[in-house]
Every structure is written in C-alpha cells, then in structure tokens.
Motif scaffolding. Structure first.
Motif, PDB file in Angstrom:
ATOM      1  N   ALA A 147      39.598  52.489  24.030  1.00  0.00           N
ATOM      2  CA  ALA A 147      39.428  51.111  24.482  1.00  0.00           C
ATOM      3  C   ALA A 147      38.341  50.394  23.681  1.00  0.00           C
ATOM      4  O   ALA A 147      38.443  49.201  23.413  1.00  0.00           O
ATOM      5  CB  ALA A 147      39.088  51.089  25.968  1.00  0.00           C
ATOM      6  N   LEU A 148      37.303  51.135  23.275  1.00  0.00           N
ATOM      7  CA  LEU A 148      36.167  50.487  22.615  1.00  0.00           C
ATOM      8  C   LEU A 148      36.367  50.283  21.123  1.00  0.00           C
ATOM      9  O   LEU A 148      35.769  49.394  20.525  1.00  0.00           O
ATOM     10  CB  LEU A 148      34.884  51.303  22.845  1.00  0.00           C
ATOM     11  CG  LEU A 148      34.270  51.189  24.239  1.00  0.00           C
ATOM     12  CD1 LEU A 148      33.110  52.157  24.379  1.00  0.00           C
ATOM     13  CD2 LEU A 148      33.809  49.759  24.499  1.00  0.00           C
ATOM     14  N   VAL A 149      37.241  51.107  20.518  1.00  0.00           N
ATOM     15  CA  VAL A 149      37.357  51.086  19.060  1.00  0.00           C
ATOM     16  C   VAL A 149      37.889  49.748  18.551  1.00  0.00           C
ATOM     17  O   VAL A 149      37.599  49.342  17.434  1.00  0.00           O
ATOM     18  CB  VAL A 149      38.237  52.259  18.557  1.00  0.00           C
ATOM     19  CG1 VAL A 149      39.707  51.970  18.769  1.00  0.00           C
ATOM     20  CG2 VAL A 149      37.949  52.568  17.109  1.00  0.00           C
ATOM     21  N   ILE A 150      38.653  49.036  19.385  1.00  0.00           N
ATOM     22  CA  ILE A 150      39.175  47.740  18.940  1.00  0.00           C
ATOM     23  C   ILE A 150      38.141  46.624  19.124  1.00  0.00           C
ATOM     24  O   ILE A 150      38.444  45.462  18.919  1.00  0.00           O
ATOM     25  CB  ILE A 150      40.491  47.365  19.682  1.00  0.00           C
ATOM     26  CG1 ILE A 150      40.269  47.301  21.194  1.00  0.00           C
ATOM     27  CG2 ILE A 150      41.597  48.348  19.350  1.00  0.00           C
ATOM     28  CD1 ILE A 150      41.453  46.720  21.956  1.00  0.00           C
ATOM     29  N   GLN A 151      36.918  46.993  19.477  1.00  0.00           N
ATOM     30  CA  GLN A 151      35.817  46.051  19.679  1.00  0.00           C
ATOM     31  C   GLN A 151      36.242  44.884  20.557  1.00  0.00           C
ATOM     32  O   GLN A 151      36.201  43.726  20.144  1.00  0.00           O
ATOM     33  CB  GLN A 151      35.294  45.561  18.327  1.00  0.00           C
ATOM     34  CG  GLN A 151      34.689  46.693  17.538  1.00  0.00           C
ATOM     35  CD  GLN A 151      34.373  46.337  16.103  1.00  0.00           C
ATOM     36  OE1 GLN A 151      34.819  45.319  15.590  1.00  0.00           O
ATOM     37  NE2 GLN A 151      33.627  47.197  15.451  1.00  0.00           N
ATOM     38  N   PRO A 152      36.651  45.208  21.799  1.00  0.00           N
ATOM     39  CA  PRO A 152      37.143  44.151  22.680  1.00  0.00           C
ATOM     40  C   PRO A 152      35.982  43.293  23.187  1.00  0.00           C
ATOM     41  O   PRO A 152      34.865  43.785  23.296  1.00  0.00           O
ATOM     42  CB  PRO A 152      37.765  44.930  23.842  1.00  0.00           C
ATOM     43  CG  PRO A 152      36.971  46.205  23.886  1.00  0.00           C
ATOM     44  CD  PRO A 152      36.580  46.512  22.469  1.00  0.00           C
ATOM     45  N   PRO A 153      36.257  42.021  23.475  1.00  0.00           N
ATOM     46  CA  PRO A 153      35.196  41.189  24.054  1.00  0.00           C
ATOM     47  C   PRO A 153      34.856  41.661  25.468  1.00  0.00           C
ATOM     48  O   PRO A 153      33.752  41.463  25.961  1.00  0.00           O
ATOM     49  CB  PRO A 153      35.807  39.788  24.091  1.00  0.00           C
ATOM     50  CG  PRO A 153      37.279  40.003  24.038  1.00  0.00           C
ATOM     51  CD  PRO A 153      37.504  41.281  23.286  1.00  0.00           C
ATOM     52  N   LEU A 154      35.851  42.300  26.107  1.00  0.00           N
ATOM     53  CA  LEU A 154      35.696  42.665  27.508  1.00  0.00           C
ATOM     54  C   LEU A 154      36.292  44.058  27.718  1.00  0.00           C
ATOM     55  O   LEU A 154      37.370  44.362  27.235  1.00  0.00           O
ATOM     56  CB  LEU A 154      36.462  41.635  28.363  1.00  0.00           C
ATOM     57  CG  LEU A 154      36.298  41.690  29.875  1.00  0.00           C
ATOM     58  CD1 LEU A 154      34.862  41.397  30.258  1.00  0.00           C
ATOM     59  CD2 LEU A 154      37.231  40.662  30.518  1.00  0.00           C
ATOM     60  N   LEU A 155      35.547  44.908  28.430  1.00  0.00           N
ATOM     61  CA  LEU A 155      36.031  46.249  28.741  1.00  0.00           C
ATOM     62  C   LEU A 155      36.343  46.317  30.230  1.00  0.00           C
ATOM     63  O   LEU A 155      35.506  45.966  31.052  1.00  0.00           O
ATOM     64  CB  LEU A 155      34.952  47.280  28.374  1.00  0.00           C
ATOM     65  CG  LEU A 155      35.248  48.749  28.673  1.00  0.00           C
ATOM     66  CD1 LEU A 155      36.394  49.255  27.807  1.00  0.00           C
ATOM     67  CD2 LEU A 155      34.014  49.609  28.442  1.00  0.00           C
ATOM     68  N   LEU A 156      37.577  46.749  30.549  1.00  0.00           N
ATOM     69  CA  LEU A 156      37.968  46.857  31.951  1.00  0.00           C
ATOM     70  C   LEU A 156      38.107  48.328  32.317  1.00  0.00           C
ATOM     71  O   LEU A 156      38.795  49.078  31.627  1.00  0.00           O
ATOM     72  CB  LEU A 156      39.302  46.133  32.188  1.00  0.00           C
ATOM     73  CG  LEU A 156      39.351  44.659  31.785  1.00  0.00           C
ATOM     74  CD1 LEU A 156      40.752  44.103  32.002  1.00  0.00           C
ATOM     75  CD2 LEU A 156      38.325  43.844  32.563  1.00  0.00           C
ATOM     76  N   LEU A 157      37.457  48.750  33.387  1.00  0.00           N
ATOM     77  CA  LEU A 157      37.511  50.146  33.810  1.00  0.00           C
ATOM     78  C   LEU A 157      38.124  50.214  35.206  1.00  0.00           C
ATOM     79  O   LEU A 157      37.579  49.658  36.147  1.00  0.00           O
ATOM     80  CB  LEU A 157      36.110  50.760  33.838  1.00  0.00           C
ATOM     81  CG  LEU A 157      35.248  50.586  32.589  1.00  0.00           C
ATOM     82  CD1 LEU A 157      33.826  51.045  32.859  1.00  0.00           C
ATOM     83  CD2 LEU A 157      35.840  51.377  31.426  1.00  0.00           C
ATOM     84  N   ASP A 158      39.265  50.903  35.325  1.00  0.00           N
ATOM     85  CA  ASP A 158      39.939  50.988  36.623  1.00  0.00           C
ATOM     86  C   ASP A 158      39.664  52.356  37.238  1.00  0.00           C
ATOM     87  O   ASP A 158      40.266  53.341  36.833  1.00  0.00           O
ATOM     88  CB  ASP A 158      41.447  50.774  36.430  1.00  0.00           C
ATOM     89  CG  ASP A 158      42.198  50.803  37.749  1.00  0.00           C
ATOM     90  OD1 ASP A 158      41.554  50.785  38.803  1.00  0.00           O
ATOM     91  OD2 ASP A 158      43.441  50.866  37.711  1.00  0.00           O
TER      92      ASP A 158
END
Lengths: 326, 264
Positions: A147-158
């Motif tokens: 999830a982090l490798v694409i350098q997202p603006p927002l990380l969602l954790l379910d």
C-alpha cells in the motif's frame, strides 16, 4: 484547506442509514482512527473513501479535489485490508511491485522502490517468498508495503491488526505508528479495539449507529467522553447516583483508591477480587451500589473478600455526562 | 482413522474390478497378433495399431474429434467464465433459475437432443456443418465447465480484486492479472472435462454428423456394426490412453477428486 474532508457523507440502504451525515476534516500527516462497535458504519465510511461503496449523499474531498464519485482505481489510495488480500499467485516482491507496474514505473526504478518498501517493513529477505509461506504478521507487513510503495496521499487501514494474536498485535501497533511517522502518510484506520485506536492515533472518531459521536484526541475521549455510551465503550466506568434531577456522574475504576474503613468518602465491602498481573481488580458493594476498582500491583498486600474498606476519589476525576444518549 | 470392514473392502474391490476389467481386457486384446478378438498369448503385436494409423477414415475421424473437442471445450469455457462469475457474484432476480438453465443440458437425454438437433439442422440447412456440430457439443459440455468454475469462484475472496483496483489496475487488467490466475485450476479443469466429454460423445453425434464431420466414436460405431476385429480394440486402447493421460494431468494440477466432486 483541509487535506481530507468528509462533508455530510451518507450511505443509505433502502430506509436504513449505514452512515449518516459524517463530517470530518483531516490534516496532512494525521493518524485518525474510526472507532466503534460492529455495525456502527466505520467500515462503510472507509469503503466510501476507498471508492468501493458509492456514497448516497455528501462529498469526499482530498487535497481540494472532489473524489466522491471517482472510480476506485483512479484515487491512488493505499489500502490495507483486514484479510490482507495479497495476490496468492505472486511473490512478495510481485505483490509490492503491482501498483508500480500499474503506474508504468520503469523496471529499475520499480526494483529500487520495492526493495526500499520491503526494507521499511523488515521483509527485504522475503522478496521471493509466496504469501502462503509467510506468517500472519509478515503478510500484514507485505500488505502495508504494497500500500505504501505507490506513495499514496492517504493510507486506509481496515482492522489491520485484528487477525493477529495479542502479543503480535501490540508489537505491530507500535511498528505501524513508527512506519507511519517515518513515511508521514496521512492515515485513516478502522478498528473496534479502543486500545489499538488510542495507542496509535492522533485523533479518534467514535461512531455509533452510523453517526459520529465524538472526535477528539485519545486522552480526551477517555477522560472526557461525550456520552454514556462512549464512556463504556472505551473503558470501564462506575455510575455514581446523584440527587434526583441532576445528571448522572461517572468515575473510572483506576481513579478510585482503597483506604482504611471510615476514612474514605464511602465504605464498601470487597465482594470479589481478580488478579490481572499488573493490577488488582475489585468488585465492591457499597451504599452507592456496585463499584469496580483497579489498584496497581505495587507489592502491597491485597484486600481479602469480605473486608470492609473505605473508597476515596478526587472530585476532579468525576465526570458528568449527558443522559439518555446511550 | 476408522478401518474398513472385510465386507466393505470386498465390495469396493469388486466394484473396481468390474469397472476396470473390461478396459484392461480391451487394451490387452489390442495387442493380439490374431485376426479375432482374442487375448494375446505369448506373442504380442502392434499390427492392429499400425492398421489404425493406416486407415484413412479412422485418422480423419480422429483429427475431426480432436479438433471438435478442443474448439468446443474452448468455447464452453469462454462462455462459462463470465456466466459463472455472474452467478456466483451477481445479486439479481432469477440467479438460481439461470444456474439451473446452464446445468440443465445434463438431464436432457442425448438421444432426444440428437433427434431434435437433426430436425433443426436440416431445417436451417446446417447439416454437415462442422460449426453447428461444434455448437451442439458446446451445448452439452458447458454444464461441466460451469460446475467447475462455479465451485472455483465460490468462496473466492473479492477483496483481492479490490486490492488490485486500489493499486490502479483497470477492470480488464484486474481480470487478467488477478482474477484469472486465481481461478485457473477451475478453468483448466473445466476445459479438460469438456474435452473428454466432447471427445467421447456418441449418442447425439450419430444423428448430427455428416460424412465429412464423422467423429471417432461415430466412426467406431459404424465400423463395429459391420465387422468386429481387433482394430476396434486398438482404437479403444488409444482412447483409453488419451483419456487416462488427460485425467492424470487434471489430477496433477488440481486434484481429480476436487474437480469431480466440487468444492461447494
């Protein structure tokens, strides 16, 4: 302009509101937890942000852009699923690389970033393994790296930690927080576990029946819960009867002290005593009704059942709550 | 583990012997040097196999059958993948009815289908057409592909697809890179089962094959009505070998018990 803004976000299934007018502003780099019992709408809210559930009304704005109805694959968010949802037919490196391939990142650059992401989660030695060869905690870290490798603006954790055993869960809480602070990604986590929400979040959003009940720092949520329901949901509490017409008063078990009989505010009899390792947990009966008290196990001798003790507290620790909102 | 009683063991042994004995005997007879259907004694011969391979009608029919079975199996699977997907995932009215419809060719007697299709084909002038023969085969073998694909997709974790989407994959990329690889055992298993069933089909094909499209089972049937000689045994042995090989591949990649019993 807030980094992320939920504006009266609503999801209706027929006549049923799964999420009702949820509004929230999140600043860049913040770690926010959506906390509540199952069915409170926290997961539906997350799914609307992710784009897997279509909002009935309201808006989601990310960095000023309205993404309410944008397709999930155009949002560029990093998501860690409860089941991890790793691609079983791809290696660890293949899983982490997938998002970069979708962004058409060059092969050399991909290898470098995958390696960097796996180092971040301490799995650089496992790049060529398949998900089935990993433990639960390792899979979870692969999911995080992916999830982090694409350098997202927002990380969602379910519910990211709910499938791990207690000890690992605690370790991962700290690791999750560390990684999030290293990377600085704005994060929203869904959880039903108050300890988990408290230990990692900057702010906690307590939800109940599709509505937001309180948005505050973990300390404030615990010390100054907005409702009776929150008070009980995030910890144990004692209800102290007050004069008729006055609001209900509450105090947390660790704010009560046991003193010699007669020298406290009220006398009580020890009904039961439980040993929890780091503390003792007492059930007392008193004129104020049943009381629960936790006392740190500081080496002093515990009170035996049947003993009459005094109960003391600071009036400053007593909370008054609006009634009937549970 | 509970042990089987002597009675159960005997019964099972008898069933297995009853099923396998004819096959074993046919395969043995195929190696006879004699001109009659007899078990080879001490001398074995490949002369009947040689005769098969030099028999132009049989070879044409063999190629027909191979071609027919592979094209119809491919078409069946291509139809079954989206249908099974809709049935296992969609929430719409008549989902159960649709599933029943797809599986219904299993319960229609091939004899009846053959007669019906013969009439239809002569009506629309499709007799002798390989294409229509293939469609008829697709009709009867698709249930096998459906059955396997439905069980491959039941219990499939769709959050994996959500993960692919969230990482920026288009729906098509998601299907090719994630969905398809995950249901691949069902796809290959379904294809092989379809292939075997089409290759083996006689009852319906008798009615709807024309001289140019005669399949191997039909050819064998025609040949057997005229003369019985060990060449038939040789052809049978070849078919047994082909089917056994396919079953072996199936078992290797997927586990035969899972393919045939299903996971539902």
């Amino acid at each position: 302009m807030p980094f992320l803004e939920l504006d009266n976000l609503t999801k209706q299934y027929g006549h049923l509101y799964a999420v009702e007018n949820v509004s929230l502003t999140v600043e860049q780099g913040e770690f926010i937890s959506l906390l509540g019992p199952s069915g409170c709408g926290k997961t539906t809210t997350l799914q609307m942000i992710a784009g897997f559930v279509e909002a009935t009304a309201g808006a989601i704005r990310l960095q000023g852009r309205d993404i309410t109805h944008a397709p999930a694959n155009s949002r560029g968010l990093g998501i860690v699923f409860q089941s991890y949802a790793l691609f079983p037919h791809m290696t660890v490196a293949g899983n982490v690389s997938f998002g970069l391939e979708m962004q058409k990142v060059s092969k050399a650059e991909r290898a470098r970033r995958v390696d960097h992401a796996l180092t971040l989660v301490h799995l650089d030695a496992y790049a060529d393994r398949y998900p089935r060869e990993l433990s639960g905690g390792q899979r979870q870290r692969v999911a995080l790296a992916r999830a982090l490798v694409i350098q997202p603006p927002l990380l969602l954790l379910d519910e990211p930690l709910s499938n791990l055993d207690a000890k690992l869960r605690e370790a991962m809480q700290f690791e999750l927080r560390n990684i999030q602070q290293q990377v600085g990604t704005t994060t929203i986590m869904v959880t039903h576990d108050q300890a988990e929400a408290f230990s990692v979040s900057d702010r906690v959003v307590v939800m109940q029946s599709g509505k937001v009940m309180q948005i505050d720092t973990p300390y404030q949520v615990y010390e100054h819960p907005a409702t009776d329901f929150i008070s009980r949901f995030v910890g144990k509490t004692n209800m102290i009867p007050s004069a008729p017409g006055h609001p209900q008063r509450h105090i947390r078990p660790e704010k009560l002290r046991l003193v010699a009989a007669g020298s406290g505010r009220v006398n009580a009899t020890v009904a039961e005593r439980f040993f929890l390792g780091s503390q003792w947990f007492y059930h007392l009966t008193s004129d104020l009704g049943e009381l629960t008290v936790t006392i740190p196990n500081d080496g002093s001798a515990p009170q035996a059942p049947g003993t009459v003790v005094g109960v003391q507290w600071d009036e400053a620790n007593m909370r008054t709550l609006a009634e009937g909102r549970a | 583990m509970p042990r089987n009683g002597a009675l159960a063991l005997t019964f099972n042994a008898l069933v297995v012997v009853f099923m396998l004995a004819p096959l074993v005997i046919v395969c043995l007879v195929a190696f006879t040097p004699e001109n009659t259907l007899s078990l080879p004694g001490w001398s074995w011969s490949l002369r009947w196999f040689e005769k098969v391979f030099h028999h132009p009608d049989f070879m044409t029919s063999f190629v027909n059958s191979l071609w027919l079975a592979s094209t119809s199996a491919t078409l069946s699977v291509a139809l079954a993948v989206p249908s099974a997907m809709a049935i296992t995932r969609g929430e719409f009215r008549g989902r159960g009815a649709l599933e029943a419809l797809f599986l219904s060719p299993l319960v229609i007697p091939h004899l009846v289908l053959g007669v019906a299709l013969l009439q239809l084909f002569s009506h629309i002038g499709a007799t002798g057409s390989f294409f229509w023969l293939m469609l008829a085969h697709v009709l009867i073998i698709t249930p096998y592909a459906m059955r396997l694909l439905i069980s491959a997709m039941t219990g499939y974790d769709r959050t994996v697809e959500h993960a692919a989407l969230s990482l920026g994959a288009s729906r098509w990329t998601m299907f090719v890179r994630v969905t398809l690889p995950m249901i691949l055992p069902g796809v290959t298993g379904g294809w092989l089962l379809c292939f075997i069933n089409s290759f083996d089909e006689l009852t319906m094909s008798i009615f709807i094959t024309a001289p140019s499209t005669i399949t191997l089972p039909v050819r064998m049937y025609m040949y057997a009505t005229e003369s019985i000689d060990p060449m038939m045994a040789a052809v049978s042995a070849l078919i047994v070998a082909l089917t056994a090989t396919t079953a072996l591949i199936l078992d290797r990649i997927y586990g035969l018990d899972r393919v045939l019993v299903g996971q539902r």
